[in-house]
Structures are given as C-alpha cells and as structure tokens.
Write a protein that holds these residues in place. Structure first.
Motif, PDB file in Angstrom:
ATOM      1  N   TYR A 101       1.139  -1.146  -0.038  1.00 43.46           N
ATOM      2  CA  TYR A 101       0.191  -0.177  -0.232  1.00 43.46           C
ATOM      3  C   TYR A 101       1.346   1.924   0.121  1.00 43.46           C
ATOM      4  CZ  TYR A 101      -4.024   2.461   1.358  1.00 43.46           C
ATOM      5  OH  TYR A 101      -5.410   3.760   0.874  1.00 43.46           O
ATOM      6  N   LEU A 102       0.657   1.844  -0.875  1.00 46.63           N
ATOM      7  CA  LEU A 102       2.032   3.266  -0.890  1.00 46.63           C
ATOM      8  C   LEU A 102       2.039   4.317  -1.080  1.00 46.63           C
ATOM      9  CD1 LEU A 102       3.217   1.904  -4.749  1.00 46.63           C
ATOM     10  CD2 LEU A 102       4.359   2.041  -2.715  1.00 46.63           C
ATOM     11  N   GLY A 103       2.129   5.286  -0.142  1.00 50.81           N
ATOM     12  CA  GLY A 103       2.122   6.720   0.169  1.00 50.81           C
ATOM     13  C   GLY A 103       1.188   6.789   1.262  1.00 50.81           C
ATOM     14  N   PRO A 104       0.974   8.055   2.021  1.00 49.70           N
ATOM     15  CA  PRO A 104       0.702   8.026   3.513  1.00 49.70           C
ATOM     16  C   PRO A 104      -0.010   7.504   3.478  1.00 49.70           C
ATOM     17  CG  PRO A 104       1.553  10.100   1.730  1.00 49.70           C
ATOM     18  CD  PRO A 104       0.659   9.606   0.712  1.00 49.70           C
ATOM     19  N   LEU A 129      18.507  11.684   4.239  1.00 52.01           N
ATOM     20  CA  LEU A 129      17.477  10.635   4.683  1.00 52.01           C
ATOM     21  C   LEU A 129      15.903  11.096   3.630  1.00 52.01           C
ATOM     22  CD1 LEU A 129      17.742  11.094   8.887  1.00 52.01           C
ATOM     23  CD2 LEU A 129      18.066   9.389   7.239  1.00 52.01           C
ATOM     24  N   ARG A 130      15.813  11.310   3.247  1.00 49.83           N
ATOM     25  CA  ARG A 130      14.507  11.774   2.187  1.00 49.83           C
ATOM     26  C   ARG A 130      15.691  10.891   0.360  1.00 49.83           C
ATOM     27  NH1 ARG A 130      13.196  13.337  -2.689  1.00 49.83           N
ATOM     28  NH2 ARG A 130      15.304  14.606  -2.538  1.00 49.83           N
ATOM     29  N   MET A 131      16.419  11.239   0.131  1.00 50.49           N
ATOM     30  CA  MET A 131      16.233  10.534  -0.892  1.00 50.49           C
ATOM     31  C   MET A 131      17.159   9.044  -0.371  1.00 50.49           C
ATOM     32  SD  MET A 131      18.473  13.398  -2.846  1.00 50.49           S
ATOM     33  CE  MET A 131      18.753  12.935  -4.184  1.00 50.49           C
ATOM     34  N   HIS A 132      17.643   8.459   0.825  1.00 49.16           N
ATOM     35  CA  HIS A 132      18.233   7.350   0.577  1.00 49.16           C
ATOM     36  C   HIS A 132      18.090   6.999   1.901  1.00 49.16           C
ATOM     37  CE1 HIS A 132      20.224   8.105  -2.861  1.00 49.16           C
ATOM     38  NE2 HIS A 132      21.311   9.639  -2.370  1.00 49.16           N
ATOM     39  N   MET A 133      16.616   6.548   2.217  1.00 46.08           N
ATOM     40  CA  MET A 133      16.170   5.792   3.308  1.00 46.08           C
ATOM     41  C   MET A 133      16.038   4.631   3.612  1.00 46.08           C
ATOM     42  SD  MET A 133      11.752   4.922   5.191  1.00 46.08           S
ATOM     43  CE  MET A 133      11.609   4.231   6.222  1.00 46.08           C
ATOM     44  N   PRO A 134      17.158   4.831   4.428  1.00 50.20           N
ATOM     45  CA  PRO A 134      18.036   3.042   4.598  1.00 50.20           C
ATOM     46  C   PRO A 134      17.358   2.266   3.886  1.00 50.20           C
ATOM     47  CG  PRO A 134      18.787   4.601   6.530  1.00 50.20           C
ATOM     48  CD  PRO A 134      17.327   5.294   6.111  1.00 50.20           C
ATOM     49  N   LEU A 135      15.749   1.535   5.222  1.00 54.51           N
ATOM     50  CA  LEU A 135      15.562   0.668   4.217  1.00 54.51           C
ATOM     51  C   LEU A 135      14.523   0.724   3.387  1.00 54.51           C
ATOM     52  CD1 LEU A 135      14.354  -0.904   7.956  1.00 54.51           C
ATOM     53  CD2 LEU A 135      16.352  -1.888   6.400  1.00 54.51           C
ATOM     54  N   HIS A 136      14.892  -0.029   3.064  1.00 52.43           N
ATOM     55  CA  HIS A 136      13.177   0.384   1.990  1.00 52.43           C
ATOM     56  C   HIS A 136      11.959   0.130   1.574  1.00 52.43           C
ATOM     57  CE1 HIS A 136      13.726  -3.015  -0.822  1.00 52.43           C
ATOM     58  NE2 HIS A 136      15.301  -3.207  -0.410  1.00 52.43           N
ATOM     59  N   SER A 137      12.124  -0.826   2.572  1.00 51.45           N
ATOM     60  CA  SER A 137      10.557  -1.474   2.324  1.00 51.45           C
ATOM     61  C   SER A 137      10.678  -2.526   4.155  1.00 51.45           C
ATOM     62  CB  SER A 137       9.852  -2.569   1.647  1.00 51.45           C
ATOM     63  OG  SER A 137      10.720  -2.379  -0.095  1.00 51.45           O
ATOM     64  N   ILE A 138       9.391  -1.780   4.623  1.00 54.47           N
ATOM     65  CA  ILE A 138       9.284  -2.725   6.031  1.00 54.47           C
ATOM     66  C   ILE A 138       8.180  -3.375   6.235  1.00 54.47           C
ATOM     67  CG2 ILE A 138       8.018  -1.737   8.910  1.00 54.47           C
ATOM     68  CD1 ILE A 138       9.350   1.446   7.188  1.00 54.47           C
ATOM     69  N   PHE A 139       8.140  -4.522   6.329  1.00 51.37           N
ATOM     70  CA  PHE A 139       7.335  -5.028   6.405  1.00 51.37           C
ATOM     71  C   PHE A 139       6.547  -5.981   8.031  1.00 51.37           C
ATOM     72  CE2 PHE A 139      10.736  -7.325   3.450  1.00 51.37           C
ATOM     73  CZ  PHE A 139      10.191  -6.907   2.284  1.00 51.37           C
ATOM     74  N   ARG A 140       5.421  -6.272   7.548  1.00 51.03           N
ATOM     75  CA  ARG A 140       4.642  -7.089   8.333  1.00 51.03           C
ATOM     76  C   ARG A 140       3.749  -8.392   8.092  1.00 51.03           C
ATOM     77  NH1 ARG A 140       7.260  -3.320  10.522  1.00 51.03           N
ATOM     78  NH2 ARG A 140       6.407  -1.334  11.668  1.00 51.03           N
ATOM     79  N   PHE A 192       9.312   5.250  -0.608  1.00 53.85           N
ATOM     80  CA  PHE A 192       9.228   5.242  -2.329  1.00 53.85           C
ATOM     81  C   PHE A 192       8.164   6.498  -2.255  1.00 53.85           C
ATOM     82  CE2 PHE A 192       5.311   5.527  -5.274  1.00 53.85           C
ATOM     83  CZ  PHE A 192       6.024   4.954  -6.402  1.00 53.85           C
ATOM     84  N   ALA A 193       7.318   7.554  -1.511  1.00 49.96           N
ATOM     85  CA  ALA A 193       7.297   8.325  -0.656  1.00 49.96           C
ATOM     86  C   ALA A 193       8.009   9.472  -1.152  1.00 49.96           C
ATOM     87  CB  ALA A 193       5.709   8.734   0.320  1.00 49.96           C
ATOM     88  N   MET A 194       8.684   9.550  -0.267  1.00 47.99           N
ATOM     89  CA  MET A 194      10.154  10.823  -0.223  1.00 47.99           C
ATOM     90  C   MET A 194      10.875  10.858  -0.553  1.00 47.99           C
ATOM     91  SD  MET A 194      11.551  10.122   3.864  1.00 47.99           S
ATOM     92  CE  MET A 194      12.319   8.410   3.944  1.00 47.99           C
ATOM     93  N   THR A 195      10.817   9.906  -1.876  1.00 46.23           N
ATOM     94  CA  THR A 195      11.354   9.662  -3.750  1.00 46.23           C
ATOM     95  C   THR A 195      10.690  10.521  -5.029  1.00 46.23           C
ATOM     96  OG1 THR A 195      11.943   7.754  -4.313  1.00 46.23           O
ATOM     97  CG2 THR A 195      13.699   8.858  -3.344  1.00 46.23           C
ATOM     98  N   ASN A 196       9.425  10.504  -4.335  1.00 49.07           N
ATOM     99  CA  ASN A 196       7.703  10.671  -5.295  1.00 49.07           C
ATOM    100  C   ASN A 196       8.103  12.288  -5.782  1.00 49.07           C
ATOM    101  OD1 ASN A 196       5.143  10.524  -6.914  1.00 49.07           O
ATOM    102  ND2 ASN A 196       5.547   8.156  -6.325  1.00 49.07           N
ATOM    103  N   GLU A 197       7.304  12.679  -6.946  1.00 46.08           N
ATOM    104  CA  GLU A 197       7.177  14.149  -7.763  1.00 46.08           C
ATOM    105  C   GLU A 197       6.001  14.462  -7.034  1.00 46.08           C
ATOM    106  OE1 GLU A 197       9.284  16.302  -9.054  1.00 46.08           O
ATOM    107  OE2 GLU A 197      10.960  14.685  -9.416  1.00 46.08           O
ATOM    108  N   ALA A 198       4.872  13.259  -6.529  1.00 45.13           N
ATOM    109  CA  ALA A 198       3.423  14.118  -5.940  1.00 45.13           C
ATOM    110  C   ALA A 198       3.665  14.974  -4.671  1.00 45.13           C
ATOM    111  CB  ALA A 198       2.759  12.537  -6.358  1.00 45.13           C
TER     112      ALA A 198
END
Length: 525
Positions: free
Chosen positions: A98-101, A370-381, A408-414
């Motif tokens: 589920y992408l985005g805020p 940190l915006r451009m390079h969040m250390p973990l690109h995915s968070i799982f549950r 993904f959100a932090m590197t998104n033009e939206a």
C-alpha cells in the motif's frame, strides 16, 4: 462400481506414463508447477476480496528479481498498472503493498493483534542479535526493552556524546590510510564505504557503550560488525541458515565473538560490583526488569547491546556515506555549511550539542539525505488475522505480509517536487512539528501517533526507531567535523555519484564510492 472405474482409469494413466521417455517425464514435471502457477493466478483474479496481484511467470520466485534490483522502479510500474494497492509474489510469500501516506497509516498503525513485526523479522534478526531480544520476544517485551535503552538517549547524554564523537572522528582520520594516516597526508582519496561504517561503529561504541568497551574495539571488531551486517540480505530473509554459504558461518562467528566481548565486561562489572551510570551497559544492568518482575539475563543484555549498536551503525553509516557523496558533487554547499558553523561558534572552536540544534543547514543536509536514501526501502509486517483494507472490498488474509515503503513516497514527485535533486534548502521554510500533534505511548515513551506524512525516515507507530535524536547528534557531529577539517569533491573522471545498491536490506552506494579530499588551511581557526 465407481471405485473400480477410478482404479481402472488410474491404472491406465500410470501405464501411459510408463510409456513416456525420461525427457518427456522431466518436461511434464517441469510443466506442472508452471501450469499450476497460471491456473492459481487466474482463480485469484476472480476474487473480489483480494488486492490485484502482479502477474508473474516463475513459480515461487514471483517478482523477486525486479523488486530486488530496483524496488522503487518496480513499485512505480505496479502503481501505474494497479494503483496504490497491489500484491506481488516474493519467494513464496504474497506481499500486499500500500503506497503513499494512506499506506503508511494502514500498515504502521495497524493493531498489534492484526499484524506482527516479530513474526515478519525474527528468523532474520535472531541469528544476528541473539535470543530473547528485539523480535525474538513478545511485542510487550520489545516495547519495554526500548524503554530500557532510552535511558542512554537523554539530552544530558547527548551533550556528553558530541565531544567524544568528534574526538573519535579526528583520531580515525589521523590513523586511517584513507585520510591523513601515519604518513600525515594533506590530501588523498577516501573510500566512504570503508570509512563511514568504521567511523560510525567507533563513535557509537564510544558514546553509547563507554570508554571501557571502546578500548576493546579496533578495526577487526568493526569487521565483525560488517560480517553481522551480511546477515541482513534477502537470502537470509527467506533462509535463516544454509550450511553451504560462508556468510552464515561468518555471521554466526561474529555474533559469538561480539556477544562474548560484551559478556566479559558485564561479568567484570558484576564481579567487582562496579555498576554506575557511565553508559548504556550500566543502564541496562541496573534498569532492565520487566513490569512482570522478570529480569533480563546478562546474555540478553549483551544481545540487546548488539541490536542497539547495529541500529545506530546502519543508519549513520549509510546516511553519512550518502551526504559525503552528495556534498562532493556540490562543493558550494560545503562552504555554506562552514560559514554556518563559523557564525554559530564565533570565537569558540568546537561545536556543542546545543550548537547543532541551531545549525539549520547542517540538519537539513541530514534531513534531505534521509529523504533521498532511506536506509530501509521496505518495511514488512506479517498478517496474523484477516485485515480489511479501509475504503475497499479487499481483505488481506492471515499468513500474508503487508509492505509499506516510506522511501518510495519520499522520492516521489507527487510529494517532493524535483525529487531527484539533492536540495537541503527545500526544507528552509518547512516548519518542524510544533508539538500539537497527538502522541501515543507504546511503553517506551510518547511518540507521534500520526504516520500519514510522506516523510517517515525513521518509520512510525510502535516500531518507530527510538534512535532518531541520537542519529541527528551523531550525524551532525560527523558532518560538522568533516566540514571544518577538510573539503572534498568527486574523484577526477567521475561526474556523478554512485547509484543505490538495493541488493542488501540497507540501501548503500554502489562501489566504487570514493571522494578526493584535502585538508583545510583554517581547520584550527
């Protein structure tokens, strides 16, 4: 009668199978999984209560290759086809994205009874950290462990950490062959993927674990942590242990050696009744009794120390590597940072913790990195009970995984115009949280309840990283010390910084990742 017909048909089928050649049988066996895979996906599509599934041809592997190589590109492609909510097969696991805020809110603020970080990660983290800590315990235990560790993350602690961190950095520069070294060079080429992991592990150890433990650390100990790092790869996520891969043996050997080093100091302090308030080790030895009266064992304390130090090392090693590379591409920003530092210090020579809070550009460089390079690109549950997706007819079934990607959100033009540009000044007129936002205490202190922001470099919810303030303290000291000591640029012949390497669990620069540096003439001014 019916049974005899079935037996007759089965016998006939078996006879026909025996008539096939070995190659035909092999081809049939290979075809069956692919046929089953296609049929199962077609049946999945008929269900209105399931999120759209990204089509895949290779059974079990699914979309592992495009996701593992370029996760953000993969997410963007899937988003274009399916929208913000979709699922994909990852090495036998169905991952619902589920992408985005709204996705941040859905995953990070889901009830602990519905999703579990422990079940998602324990097979990955337990061999690295050890038994009884982090994700190898109940969620309630983990929340209390975070509270124990926060005893070393106070404002007063940070004030004492800054000079120690700076001393470690300068000492490292004076002995490392990547910098001045024994030859006392005034210029050279540094490999940031060597220097930054070592600097961050030494500075984290000196500040958090104290002088006695720092004396037991050297470059070989830093290598042990590097071997532990290799336990955080996608293959470890799927297979906790494989006997024929050396990385598993290196991981396990490193875990034993680091753990025994911590245990030796813990045992020494116990034997001498020498438990004060010097460092995190003392804090945990004095204050690590759970609410139900159970005390952490000394071995669990040692294991938790591994997790705490690795948490700081991961974030700061990756982030400081990236901001050194970005600033190598923008020397003018280095000069702005130097002027900001001079303005704050005046006639004083050394930056303090309070100074760091008054250096907006320094903090914005960290924030932008940190915006451009969040250390973990995915968070799982892992989903532990059926989880409805708000506003839709979809239900994520028990046993599936949910995935959220703040990066993904932090590197998104939206959400961030010109997202590919490294521009710390984009934060100049962005107000920080004013403290009015609702908070919640999961057992380790109040944190922001809302996670619907597109900017979440430290995660959110009950598993939000407790080391955010320490990270800014450590990274701010690293950045200000580098700026004051030297200036740097890209190595001759290089016109761009390296691309991200997503094949590890932590997003690091691809090799080579080097900068050309030279000492400043006014570094002692």
């Amino acid at each position: 009668m019916a049974d005899s017909i079935i037996l007759s048909q089965a016998s006939s089928a078996f006879e026909k199978l025996q008539e096939l050649s070995k190659f035909q049988i092999a081809g049939l066996l290979l075809a069956i999984p692919f046929i089953y895979n296609i049929v199962s996906q077609l049946l999945y599509k008929l269900r209105k209560d399931r999120v759209p599934l990204v089509w895949y041809w290779i059974p079990w592997f699914g979309s592992a290759i495009p996701y593992g190589m370029q996760p953000y590109e993969f997410f963007a492609k899937c988003q274009k086809q399916h929208g913000d909510i979709f699922a994909f097969m990852l090495l036998g696991r169905i991952m619902t994205v589920y992408l985005g805020p709204k996705g941040h809110e859905f995953v990070l603020n889901s009830k602990a009874s519905a999703v579990s970080a422990e079940e998602a990660y324990t097979h990955l983290t337990t061999p690295v950290f050890g038994k009884g800590v982090i994700y190898d315990c109940s969620n309630q235990r983990l929340m209390e462990q975070k509270k124990f560790a926060k005893g070393a993350l106070t404002r007063e602690s940070f004030k004492s950490y800054v000079p120690k961190i700076r001393e470690e950095i300068l000492g490292y520069m004076n002995r490392s062959s990547n910098f001045m070294g024994p030859e006392k060079k005034d210029h050279g080429i540094a490999d940031v993927m060597v220097t930054q992991p070592e600097i961050t592990i030494f500075t984290a150890c000196r500040s958090l674990l104290g002088e006695q433990m720092r004396e037991r650390f050297d470059e070989s100990f830093a290598q042990l942590y590097s071997d532990l790092d290799k336990g955080f790869t996608p293959i470890n996520f799927v297979f906790p242990w494989l006997p024929f891969l050396s990385i598993y043996k290196q991981r396990d050997n490193a875990q034993r050696k680091i753990s025994s080093t911590y245990m030796s100091l813990i045992n020494e302090r116990r034997a001498n009744n020498d438990i004060q308030d010097r460092d995190l080790i003392d804090t945990l030895m004095k204050h690590s009794t759970y609410k139900d009266g159970v005390k952490m064992t000394d071995q669990e304390i040692a294991n938790l120390l591994i997790g705490v130090l690795m948490g700081g090392q991961h974030t700061s090693a990756a982030t400081s590597s990236w901001f050194l590379l970005h600033l190598a591409e923008k020397p003018e920003l280095q000069e702005e940072l130097l002027q900001e530092q001079k303005k704050i210090l005046g006639s004083r020579k050394e930056v303090t913790y309070d100074d760091l809070a008054n250096m907006p550009l320094t903090n914005n460089v960290i924030k932008e990195t940190l915006r451009m390079h969040m250390p973990l690109h995915s968070i799982f549950r892992k989903v532990t009970q059926s989880l409805p997706v708000p506003g839709t007819s979809y239900v994520v079934p028990r046993g599936h995984h949910v995935l959220v990607s703040p990066g993904f959100a932090m590197t998104n033009e939206a959400y961030f115009p010109h997202a590919e540009d490294f521009n710390p000044h984009r934060w100049d007129n962005v107000a920080d949280n004013n403290g009015d936002e609702k908070t919640v205490d999961y057992g380790f202190g109040a944190v922001s309840k809302g996670v619907s922001s597109p900017y979440l470099p430290f995660g959110g919810g009950r598993h939000r990283c407790i080391g955010e303030q320490f990270a800014y303290c450590q990274l701010g000291t690293i950045l200000s010390t580098f700026v004051k000591t030297m200036k740097w640029r890209l190595v001759d012949g290089e016109t761009k910084i390296p691309q991200p390497d997503y094949q590890s669990m932590v997003t690091l620069p691809e090799q080579p990742a080097k900068v050309y540096w030279e000492l400043r003439d006014n570094r002692d001014d």
